[in-house]
Design a protein around this motif. Structure first.
Motif, PDB file in Angstrom:
ATOM      1  N   ARG A 118       0.774  -1.127   0.101  1.00 32.83           N
ATOM      2  CA  ARG A 118       0.155   0.017   0.095  1.00 32.83           C
ATOM      3  C   ARG A 118       0.847   1.331   0.028  1.00 32.83           C
ATOM      4  O   ARG A 118       0.499   2.231  -0.620  1.00 32.83           O
ATOM      5  CB  ARG A 118      -0.982   0.041   1.216  1.00 32.83           C
ATOM      6  N   ARG A 119       2.063   1.204   0.576  1.00 37.97           N
ATOM      7  CA  ARG A 119       2.995   2.266   0.577  1.00 37.97           C
ATOM      8  C   ARG A 119       3.363   2.535  -0.636  1.00 37.97           C
ATOM      9  O   ARG A 119       3.651   3.902  -1.119  1.00 37.97           O
ATOM     10  CB  ARG A 119       4.055   2.034   1.731  1.00 37.97           C
ATOM     11  N   ARG A 120       3.515   1.425  -1.632  1.00 34.26           N
ATOM     12  CA  ARG A 120       3.904   1.916  -2.836  1.00 34.26           C
ATOM     13  C   ARG A 120       3.006   2.569  -3.705  1.00 34.26           C
ATOM     14  O   ARG A 120       3.415   3.029  -4.837  1.00 34.26           O
ATOM     15  CB  ARG A 120       4.495   0.718  -3.475  1.00 34.26           C
ATOM     16  N   ILE A 121       1.761   2.638  -3.388  1.00 33.26           N
ATOM     17  CA  ILE A 121       0.669   3.194  -4.093  1.00 33.26           C
ATOM     18  C   ILE A 121       0.832   4.469  -3.580  1.00 33.26           C
ATOM     19  O   ILE A 121       0.326   5.145  -2.483  1.00 33.26           O
ATOM     20  CB  ILE A 121      -0.673   2.522  -4.030  1.00 33.26           C
ATOM     21  N   HIS A 122       0.828   5.740  -4.549  1.00 29.89           N
ATOM     22  CA  HIS A 122       0.952   7.071  -4.313  1.00 29.89           C
ATOM     23  C   HIS A 122      -0.292   7.420  -3.825  1.00 29.89           C
ATOM     24  O   HIS A 122      -1.652   6.918  -3.957  1.00 29.89           O
ATOM     25  CB  HIS A 122       1.334   7.895  -5.380  1.00 29.89           C
ATOM     26  N   GLU A 123      -0.333   8.723  -3.134  1.00 28.43           N
ATOM     27  CA  GLU A 123      -1.769   9.231  -2.525  1.00 28.43           C
ATOM     28  C   GLU A 123      -2.492   9.544  -4.017  1.00 28.43           C
ATOM     29  O   GLU A 123      -1.863  10.014  -4.899  1.00 28.43           O
ATOM     30  CB  GLU A 123      -1.207  10.602  -1.946  1.00 28.43           C
ATOM     31  N   SER A 138      -2.232   2.084 -13.778  1.00 27.11           N
ATOM     32  CA  SER A 138      -2.648   2.937 -12.390  1.00 27.11           C
ATOM     33  C   SER A 138      -2.984   4.143 -13.163  1.00 27.11           C
ATOM     34  O   SER A 138      -2.349   4.686 -13.907  1.00 27.11           O
ATOM     35  CB  SER A 138      -1.362   2.996 -11.479  1.00 27.11           C
ATOM     36  N   THR A 139      -3.703   4.847 -12.005  1.00 26.96           N
ATOM     37  CA  THR A 139      -4.348   6.306 -12.561  1.00 26.96           C
ATOM     38  C   THR A 139      -4.095   7.166 -11.483  1.00 26.96           C
ATOM     39  O   THR A 139      -4.835   6.930 -10.330  1.00 26.96           O
ATOM     40  CB  THR A 139      -5.684   6.194 -13.191  1.00 26.96           C
ATOM     41  N   GLN A 140      -3.638   8.330 -11.338  1.00 25.86           N
ATOM     42  CA  GLN A 140      -3.448   9.190 -10.340  1.00 25.86           C
ATOM     43  C   GLN A 140      -4.858  10.318 -10.630  1.00 25.86           C
ATOM     44  O   GLN A 140      -4.972  10.811 -11.740  1.00 25.86           O
ATOM     45  CB  GLN A 140      -2.397  10.326 -10.267  1.00 25.86           C
ATOM     46  N   PHE A 141      -5.926  10.068 -10.002  1.00 21.36           N
ATOM     47  CA  PHE A 141      -7.100  10.749  -9.875  1.00 21.36           C
ATOM     48  C   PHE A 141      -7.300  12.212  -9.311  1.00 21.36           C
ATOM     49  O   PHE A 141      -8.292  13.086  -9.538  1.00 21.36           O
ATOM     50  CB  PHE A 141      -8.288   9.966  -9.571  1.00 21.36           C
ATOM     51  N   ALA A 156     -10.676  -9.113 -11.858  1.00 20.18           N
ATOM     52  CA  ALA A 156      -9.889  -7.854 -11.559  1.00 20.18           C
ATOM     53  C   ALA A 156      -9.747  -7.345 -10.268  1.00 20.18           C
ATOM     54  O   ALA A 156     -10.712  -8.053  -9.312  1.00 20.18           O
ATOM     55  CB  ALA A 156     -10.880  -6.572 -12.179  1.00 20.18           C
ATOM     56  N   ARG A 157      -8.794  -6.891 -10.016  1.00 16.02           N
ATOM     57  CA  ARG A 157      -8.267  -6.561  -8.369  1.00 16.02           C
ATOM     58  C   ARG A 157      -8.142  -4.880  -8.466  1.00 16.02           C
ATOM     59  O   ARG A 157      -7.580  -4.504  -9.583  1.00 16.02           O
ATOM     60  CB  ARG A 157      -7.176  -7.184  -7.893  1.00 16.02           C
ATOM     61  N   VAL A 158      -8.586  -3.900  -7.626  1.00 17.18           N
ATOM     62  CA  VAL A 158      -8.563  -2.780  -7.573  1.00 17.18           C
ATOM     63  C   VAL A 158      -8.369  -2.153  -6.211  1.00 17.18           C
ATOM     64  O   VAL A 158      -8.962  -2.838  -5.506  1.00 17.18           O
ATOM     65  CB  VAL A 158      -9.640  -2.084  -8.308  1.00 17.18           C
ATOM     66  N   GLU A 159      -7.293  -1.425  -6.134  1.00 21.96           N
ATOM     67  CA  GLU A 159      -6.979  -0.863  -4.710  1.00 21.96           C
ATOM     68  C   GLU A 159      -6.399   0.520  -4.823  1.00 21.96           C
ATOM     69  O   GLU A 159      -5.685   0.876  -6.146  1.00 21.96           O
ATOM     70  CB  GLU A 159      -6.082  -1.785  -3.973  1.00 21.96           C
ATOM     71  N   ASP A 160      -6.463   1.296  -3.847  1.00 20.81           N
ATOM     72  CA  ASP A 160      -5.427   2.456  -3.865  1.00 20.81           C
ATOM     73  C   ASP A 160      -4.922   2.573  -2.672  1.00 20.81           C
ATOM     74  O   ASP A 160      -4.398   1.717  -1.874  1.00 20.81           O
ATOM     75  CB  ASP A 160      -6.615   3.840  -3.919  1.00 20.81           C
ATOM     76  N   ASN A 161      -4.352   3.825  -2.223  1.00 17.81           N
ATOM     77  CA  ASN A 161      -3.555   3.942  -1.039  1.00 17.81           C
ATOM     78  C   ASN A 161      -4.251   3.667   0.236  1.00 17.81           C
ATOM     79  O   ASN A 161      -3.668   3.626   1.144  1.00 17.81           O
ATOM     80  CB  ASN A 161      -2.820   5.191  -0.947  1.00 17.81           C
TER      81      ASN A 161
END
Length: 663
Positions: A6-11, A78-81, A107-112
């Motif tokens: 999760r830390r590798r996924i940016h804000e 990945s997409t920064q929204f 499919a799998r999907v997650e954010d920070n």
């Protein structure tokens, strides 16, 4: 592991992966070979939904990823929204749409924040599912949400909560026990409610507005409407260094301004509209009076021009060598063939104006979502490149087109009333019953009354009736139910209504709880409220009369043990009350008024000595009166704002009318 990932996924970034369900005859090499063909089919399927969308920061993109460690080859991106969370949920809808049309994919999907799909359905999750046990358990498969279960006595299917499954194990369980992995109807309903309105919601979230902008910006937006997003972000996140470039406006001189129709998303329009900004006098931007009918168009255009100027000031002029056409990309032909098979061109003749427009949109989508990003230009470089391709523009022709602009959209959606906010909050809180809203709806159904006096009288009567329906007894009883509810170490749980959670009774669990309470299974009560002396006496008695206790049986021992425990606790409570009597704490509570009760009953019996005895005795407290008075005092101190008392009552489904007492 999940925390590190999760830390590798940016804000403000969402990460998504599409895995191919394994079959008995497929190998990892065959899976990797199938993915490029599947990618073309997927992009062609979602292209009509995505092409017209304006992304806040980054677009939806998919690439083939090779096998790495325990993770098999897959399609992902990945997409920064940014500030527009609707981009994230639109991606969730796209993944649901893909898995529905390609049942061989999961499919799998997650954010920070982790598994944010579970956050949306947090009220309906099973007790064992939490951030520590949800890793690699949540999938979108065949258009539905699936959660890998834990094995139980009734169903051995699943993976233990203490075990993190591998991707291969998860996909195998998902394909072989699809029914057992499907999420509960309430969880699926919560997700469907959040995705309600897509894909039509993409169009309704757009906002067209008239703006006075330099002609160069008008030409750029005519070819790339999506470039409005980085321009708005550049203005919205500007700093004093950025504004230095806006003193001269070398790229977009203000003297070439024309009136144009610009398409924003609602998020972008709100960011541009709601910021107060005064341009530098040296910039050349002059604004008309606020009473001018086109004042808003001038302000919006001025802000947008500053954003584009800031973008271009951070980039150097790209080389004059033309880029290789998109048709040179080996994936372009297969991508176009997939678009034609999916009816993207809507039967338009090749070479027609609408067909060329659709082809240009497809090229932009291909460059953003398919082509390699290693040599991709920044938004500022894209703007400069487009300005280079537009050798010259006819300023007079652009000004003639001002009379043919489509009507701009109303921005009344920016204003929200207190009633609208309350309605939105009720919808987000699950639509629990609101006494006030029910009463207001009932008054709306009454017949209209003519005459100002009659209407005023009816309003006053309705207000009195509405306030009368608010029962303080319900508030007191709701608090008692909350305090009586059994909660775990993870925190307090709200007492839901019986209709939401049907009653269930487990005899074995009840018997075990009683055994632990009464100590019939030779379990000692772990309590700091028990006297050490009593424990020593009990131990001595147990040593001397051990044989007698065995003969009497466990029932007699349990009864005596429970009675002694309660007597010991009562003794401690009496000692605490005696000590508190010498302090001022008791004066802050309201005791029960027995004197009035005796007078009403006609049996006065208090003498001088009786008064002294009453003062020495402990006066019982009126719990309901103290609870209501303290809650009302706390609500009064909040002055209509959010606070602990209002939040607590709101969470319990209790709503009090606003304070009409000015004192």
């Amino acid at each position: 592991m999940d925390v590190m990932q999760r830390r590798r996924i940016h804000e403000d970034t969402v990460q998504y992966k599409l895995f191919l369900i394994p079959t008995d005859a497929s190998s990892s090499q065959q899976t990797a070979e199938r993915l490029p063909h599947l990618l073309d089919e997927i992009l062609a399927k979602v292209a009509p939904l995505v092409i017209q969308h304006i992304w806040q920061h980054q677009p939806f993109n998919l690439k083939c990823h090779p096998e790495k460690g325990d993770e098999p080859a897959h399609i992902g991106g990945s997409t920064q929204f940014g500030d527009n969370v609707e981009d994230e949920w639109f991606i969730v809808y796209l993944l649901q749409h893909i898995t529905e049309n390609f049942p061989q994919l999961a499919a799998r999907v997650e954010d920070n924040d982790g598994e944010f799909l579970l956050i949306e359905a947090a009220d309906y999750l099973p007790k064992w599912l939490n951030p520590d046990t949800s890793e690699l358990r949540v999938f979108l498969y065949k258009g539905e949400l699936h959660i890998l279960p834990c094995p139980t006595k009734s169903s051995p299917v699943g993976i233990s909560r203490d075990v993190v499954p591998s991707v291969e194990q998860a996909l195998t369980l998902l394909s072989t026990h699809t029914g057992a992995c499907r999420a509960s109807p309430k969880i699926c309903s919560a997700l469907r409610k959040r995705l309600e309105g897509y894909p039509e919601k993409v169009k309704t979230s757009l906002h067209r507005a008239h703006c006075f902008i330099p002609a160069g910006i008008a030409e750029v937006l005519a070819q790339r409407p999506d470039l409005v997003a980085p321009a708005v972000s550049a203005f919205y996140l500007r700093d004093p260094v950025d504004l230095q470039a806006c003193r001269s406006f070398k790229t977009f001189p203000p003297g070439t301004r024309v009136l144009a129709s610009v398409t924003f998303t609602r998020c972008l329009y709100a960011q541009l509209q709601q910021q107060e900004f005064t341009p530098d006098r040296r910039s050349g931007f002059t604004l008309p009076l606020r009473s001018h009918p086109q004042y808003k168009a001038h302000v919006l255009g001025m802000k947008l021009a500053h954003g584009f100027e800031i973008l271009c000031s951070k980039c150097r002029l790209p080389s004059s060598e033309p880029d290789a056409p998109v048709s040179c990309n080996p994936q372009w032909k297969s991508f176009m063939d997939s678009l034609k098979r999916n009816g993207y061109f809507q039967g338009e003749l090749e070479g027609s104006s609408h067909s060329r427009e659709l082809t240009r949109s497809a090229e932009n989508f291909f460059k953003q979502s398919v082509a390699s990003t290693s040599s991709a230009l920044s938004p500022g470089e894209e703007v400069l490149r487009l300005l280079q391709s537009c050798n010259s523009f006819d300023l007079e022709e652009l000004r003639k087109q001002e009379s043919q602009l489509p009507q701009e959209d109303s921005d009344s959606w920016l204003d929200i009333t207190a009633q609208d906010l309350e309605r939105l909050l009720q919808e987000r809180s699950g639509g629990r019953a609101d006494v006030g809203s029910q009463n207001s709806s009932s008054t709306e159904q009454t017949q209209p009354v003519t005459g100002a006096k009659e209407k005023r009288k009816e309003t006053e009567d309705d207000k009195e009736e509405e306030e009368a329906n608010y029962s303080l007894v319900a508030v007191s009883q709701g608090m008692k139910n909350f305090l009586s509810a059994m909660s775990s170490h993870e925190g307090a749980e709200l007492p839901w209504s019986g209709s939401a959670h049907p009653f269930s009774f487990e005899p074995d669990s009840m018997a075990n709880a009683l055994d632990r309470l009464l100590g019939s299974k030779e379990e000692e009560l772990d309590s700091d409220d028990l006297d050490d002396d009593d424990d020593d006496d009990d131990d001595d008695d147990d040593d001397e009369e051990g044989e007698e206790e065995k003969e009497e049986g466990s029932s007699g021992h349990s009864e005596r043990n429970g009675t002694e425990t309660l007597d010991s606790l009562r003794g401690y409570m009496d000692q605490m009350d005696t000590e508190l009597m010498s302090t001022n704490i008791g004066k802050s509570f309201n005791p029960k008024d027995y004197a009035n009760a005796d007078v009403d009953s006609g049996s006065p019996h208090l003498s001088a000595t009786g008064v002294e005895e009453t003062e020495e005795e402990i006066q019982p407290l009126d719990v309901d009166l103290n609870l209501i008075s303290n809650l009302l005092e706390s609500l009064s101190c909040q002055e209509g704002l959010a606070g602990p008392a209002a939040n607590l009552l709101q969470s319990l489904g209790l709503h009090l009318p606003p304070n009409s007492d000015s004192s």
